[in-house]
Design an enzyme around this catalytic site. Structure first.
Site, PDB file in Angstrom:
ATOM      1  N   SER A 136       0.865  -1.185   0.000  1.00 29.57           N
ATOM      2  CA  SER A 136       0.000   0.000   0.000  1.00 29.57           C
ATOM      3  C   SER A 136       0.898   1.231   0.000  1.00 29.57           C
ATOM      4  O   SER A 136       1.681   1.432   0.928  1.00 29.57           O
ATOM      5  CB  SER A 136      -0.886  -0.022   1.252  1.00 29.57           C
ATOM      6  OG  SER A 136      -1.617   1.178   1.355  1.00 29.57           O
ATOM      7  N   LYS A 162      -1.146  -1.116  -4.471  1.00 35.90           N
ATOM      8  CA  LYS A 162      -2.313  -0.308  -4.092  1.00 35.90           C
ATOM      9  C   LYS A 162      -1.854   1.127  -3.941  1.00 35.90           C
ATOM     10  O   LYS A 162      -0.853   1.393  -3.275  1.00 35.90           O
ATOM     11  CB  LYS A 162      -2.886  -0.852  -2.781  1.00 35.90           C
ATOM     12  CG  LYS A 162      -3.735   0.117  -1.956  1.00 35.90           C
ATOM     13  CD  LYS A 162      -4.478  -0.644  -0.859  1.00 35.90           C
ATOM     14  CE  LYS A 162      -4.662   0.186   0.393  1.00 35.90           C
ATOM     15  NZ  LYS A 162      -5.257  -0.612   1.489  1.00 35.90           N
ATOM     16  N   LYS A 164      -3.068   5.149  -3.002  1.00 35.42           N
ATOM     17  CA  LYS A 164      -4.094   5.933  -2.320  1.00 35.42           C
ATOM     18  C   LYS A 164      -4.532   7.051  -3.250  1.00 35.42           C
ATOM     19  O   LYS A 164      -3.694   7.669  -3.927  1.00 35.42           O
ATOM     20  CB  LYS A 164      -3.509   6.524  -1.038  1.00 35.42           C
ATOM     21  CG  LYS A 164      -3.113   5.475  -0.001  1.00 35.42           C
ATOM     22  CD  LYS A 164      -4.328   4.943   0.729  1.00 35.42           C
ATOM     23  CE  LYS A 164      -3.937   4.067   1.909  1.00 35.42           C
ATOM     24  NZ  LYS A 164      -5.089   3.572   2.649  1.00 35.42           N
ATOM     25  N   ASP A 189      -7.250   2.970  -3.258  1.00 36.66           N
ATOM     26  CA  ASP A 189      -7.937   3.078  -1.960  1.00 36.66           C
ATOM     27  C   ASP A 189      -8.245   4.547  -1.689  1.00 36.66           C
ATOM     28  O   ASP A 189      -7.341   5.380  -1.637  1.00 36.66           O
ATOM     29  CB  ASP A 189      -7.039   2.517  -0.846  1.00 36.66           C
ATOM     30  CG  ASP A 189      -7.733   2.475   0.516  1.00 36.66           C
ATOM     31  OD1 ASP A 189      -8.916   2.861   0.606  1.00 36.66           O
ATOM     32  OD2 ASP A 189      -7.075   2.037   1.489  1.00 36.66           O
ATOM     33  N   GLU A 214     -11.143   0.482  -3.288  1.00 35.61           N
ATOM     34  CA  GLU A 214     -11.368   0.254  -1.866  1.00 35.61           C
ATOM     35  C   GLU A 214     -12.018   1.474  -1.232  1.00 35.61           C
ATOM     36  O   GLU A 214     -11.545   2.596  -1.392  1.00 35.61           O
ATOM     37  CB  GLU A 214     -10.011  -0.061  -1.208  1.00 35.61           C
ATOM     38  CG  GLU A 214     -10.109  -0.413   0.264  1.00 35.61           C
ATOM     39  CD  GLU A 214      -8.734  -0.766   0.858  1.00 35.61           C
ATOM     40  OE1 GLU A 214      -7.772  -0.994   0.094  1.00 35.61           O
ATOM     41  OE2 GLU A 214      -8.622  -0.783   2.092  1.00 35.61           O
ATOM     42  N   ASP A 239     -13.676  -1.411   3.329  1.00 37.16           N
ATOM     43  CA  ASP A 239     -12.725  -1.404   4.435  1.00 37.16           C
ATOM     44  C   ASP A 239     -13.443  -0.782   5.644  1.00 37.16           C
ATOM     45  O   ASP A 239     -14.079  -1.485   6.436  1.00 37.16           O
ATOM     46  CB  ASP A 239     -11.466  -0.617   3.999  1.00 37.16           C
ATOM     47  CG  ASP A 239     -10.430  -0.442   5.092  1.00 37.16           C
ATOM     48  OD1 ASP A 239     -10.717  -0.774   6.254  1.00 37.16           O
ATOM     49  OD2 ASP A 239      -9.314   0.051   4.809  1.00 37.16           O
ATOM     50  N   LYS A 263      -9.637  -6.462   8.480  1.00 34.01           N
ATOM     51  CA  LYS A 263      -8.590  -6.030   9.415  1.00 34.01           C
ATOM     52  C   LYS A 263      -9.003  -6.510  10.795  1.00 34.01           C
ATOM     53  O   LYS A 263     -10.112  -6.215  11.244  1.00 34.01           O
ATOM     54  CB  LYS A 263      -8.456  -4.512   9.430  1.00 34.01           C
ATOM     55  CG  LYS A 263      -7.835  -3.929   8.180  1.00 34.01           C
ATOM     56  CD  LYS A 263      -7.543  -2.457   8.359  1.00 34.01           C
ATOM     57  CE  LYS A 263      -7.146  -1.842   7.019  1.00 34.01           C
ATOM     58  NZ  LYS A 263      -6.995  -0.386   7.111  1.00 34.01           N
ATOM     59  N   GLY A 291      -3.893  -3.752   6.429  1.00 36.96           N
ATOM     60  CA  GLY A 291      -2.892  -3.420   7.444  1.00 36.96           C
ATOM     61  C   GLY A 291      -3.198  -2.087   8.097  1.00 36.96           C
ATOM     62  O   GLY A 291      -3.992  -1.293   7.584  1.00 36.96           O
TER      63      GLY A 291
HETATM   64  O1  OSB Z   1      -7.004   2.153   4.418  1.00 36.01           O
HETATM   65  O2  OSB Z   1      -5.982   0.323   4.340  1.00 36.01           O
HETATM   66  C1  OSB Z   1      -6.069   1.457   4.779  1.00 36.01           C
HETATM   67  C2  OSB Z   1      -2.974   2.371   6.835  1.00 36.01           C
HETATM   68  C3  OSB Z   1      -3.571   2.984   7.919  1.00 36.01           C
HETATM   69  C4  OSB Z   1      -4.930   3.124   7.950  1.00 36.01           C
HETATM   70  C5  OSB Z   1      -5.716   2.652   6.891  1.00 36.01           C
HETATM   71  C6  OSB Z   1      -5.128   2.023   5.812  1.00 36.01           C
HETATM   72  C7  OSB Z   1      -3.725   1.901   5.776  1.00 36.01           C
HETATM   73  C8  OSB Z   1      -2.994   1.312   4.659  1.00 36.01           C
HETATM   74  C9  OSB Z   1      -1.596   0.773   4.910  1.00 36.01           C
HETATM   75  O3  OSB Z   1      -3.421   1.288   3.536  1.00 36.01           O
HETATM   76  C10 OSB Z   1      -1.590  -0.691   5.159  1.00 36.01           C
HETATM   77  C11 OSB Z   1      -0.268  -1.180   5.701  1.00 36.01           C
HETATM   78  O4  OSB Z   1       0.708  -1.230   4.950  1.00 36.01           O
HETATM   79  O5  OSB Z   1      -0.208  -1.538   6.897  1.00 36.01           O
HETATM   80 MG    MG Z   2      -8.235   0.983   3.183  1.00 41.74          MG
END
Ligand code: OSB
Ligand code: MG
Length: 369
Positions: A136, A162, A164, A189, A214, A239, A263, A291
């Site tokens: 991510s 992924k 953002k 995402d 996402e 999510d 999660k 994560g």
């Molecule tokens: O939206 O998945 C998410 C990190 C913190 C809060 C929300 C998200 C995320 C990530 C990173 O996308 C995931 C990771 O590498 O731990």
């Molecule tokens: Mg997410």
């Protein structure tokens, strides 16, 4: 088993680089590292995954600490427990606060698996010996920076990318990435940054062969996600909208998504995560493990969960070095050719490094009755 003592370490760790999303930036993480100790002196470990601010969900490190210290630990201490599935019932007088519950429930799972001489993966019914790692990538300063990051992660072997997105940094960025990397398994995402009014913009993403989008809409927008999913081809993955098995049932019945990001923290623990996995498997919904920029203990739980059969898509579980200068477990998590090995050692399968934990600990508190 009877938990006679709980130690909470307030650990402060700094990510190697800031992580930018549509809801803000994260670099410093305060973490509750929890050690539960049973009547025989065995230890189980857990980690709170909440962020510093209530921007992703309503929980924060401080709300986690408060709920753990004032409610959950007192409920758990000196109770006879035969299986971690009972912990959900014990915590049921306390509403929501899923990440706080998950942190302590995880420690009970680790302890239980150790007492049963099982790996956590086996205790959960996991079958995979290794799991595929996705990455991510936070919002970057420029396209060049983003391309460089993607190239590097592909060279490391990550199985899917992924990125953002947020309003103003979406269609154009995705198009640029697709032009540059035509065949890469790619997803976006949005972390709840859009509304149904953005439907025309979100439909434009259909062109780019994304694995999924996402959480495009708000956490409470389960109905609007159903409307959106009917209007676009790209699979919607939820999510933030999913905090319980009940939420999953609503989303599946309404047709709000085709994929769910599970999660452990967001759904209140491993028992709930496993139940959601089973329900999704029976209902043709693909799942993957998200994560929360965890330290090693949280990451170990993600790996064990991902060993369950219906985790058919790569998760966001990268190696320790992607996040931290030095992780708090031995060995650290490593990704080799895009794959993480599921440990067969008992419990979470990684040994918490007491020295490193101590180094990052701000305060330590011990609880017993
Ligand atoms: O939206 O998945 C998410 C990190 C913190 C809060 C929300 C998200 C995320 C990530 C990173 O996308 C995931 C990771 O590498 O731990
Ligand atoms: Mg997410």
């Amino acid at each position: 088993m009877i938990i006679t003592k709980v130690i909470m370490n307030h650990v402060r760790m700094r990510l190697r680089e800031p992580f930018h999303t549509s809801f803000g930036t994260i670099q410093d993480k305060d973490i509750a590292i929890i050690e539960v100790i049973d009547e025989k002196g065995n230890s189980g470990w857990g980690e709170s995954v909440a962020l510093p601010d209530p921007t992703y969900t309503e929980e924060t490190f401080k709300t986690n600490w408060h709920i753990l210290e004032d409610y959950l630990i007192p409920l758990l201490l000196n109770r006879e427990i035969s299986h971690p599935d009972e912990v959900g019932m014990i915590f049921s007088p306390i509403r929501r606060n899923y990440m706080a519950k998950a942190a302590l429930e995880g420690a009970v799972w680790d302890l239980y698996a150790k007492r049963e001489d099982l790996s956590l993966s086996a205790a959960l019914g996991g079958t995979r010996k290794s799991i595929e790692a996705g990455i991510s990538i936070g919002i970057q300063q420029s396209k060049e920076e983003l391309f460089k990051k993607i190239k590097g992660y592909l060279e490391e072997g990550f199985k899917r990318i992924k990125i953002k997105i947020k309003p103003g940094m979406d269609v154009e960025i995705i198009k640029a990435v697709r032009d540059r990397f035509p065949d890469v398994p790619l997803m976006a995402d949005a972390n709840s940054a859009y509304t149904l009014e953005d439907i025309d913009l979100l439909r434009k993403l259909d062109e780019f062969n994304l694995l999924m989008i996402e959480q495009p809409l708000g956490a409470d927008d389960i109905i609007n996600h159903a409307k959106l999913q009917k209007a676009i081809k790209t699979p919607v993955c939820l999510d933030e909208s999913i905090q319980s098995l009940d939420d999953v049932k609503k989303a599946v019945e309404l047709g709000s998504c085709q994929i769910i990001n599970i999660k452990i923290g967001r759904v209140g623990g491993l028992s709930s995560a496993r139940d959601i996995h089973h329900y999704c498997k029976e209902n043709g919904i693909a799942v993957w493990c998200g994560g929360m920029l965890e330290a090693g203990i949280g990451r170990a739980f993600n790996i064990a969960l991902s060993s369950l059969e219906n985790f058919t898509l790569p998760g966001d579980t990268a190696g320790s070095a992607r996040y931290w200068e030095e992780d708090i477990i031995n060995p650290e998590v490593v990704v080799v050719d895009g794959v993480i090995e599921v440990p067969s050692r008992i419990g979470i399968g990684f040994e918490p490094n007491r020295e490193t934990i101590k180094k990052y600990t701000v305060t330590q508190t011990m609880y017993s009755k």
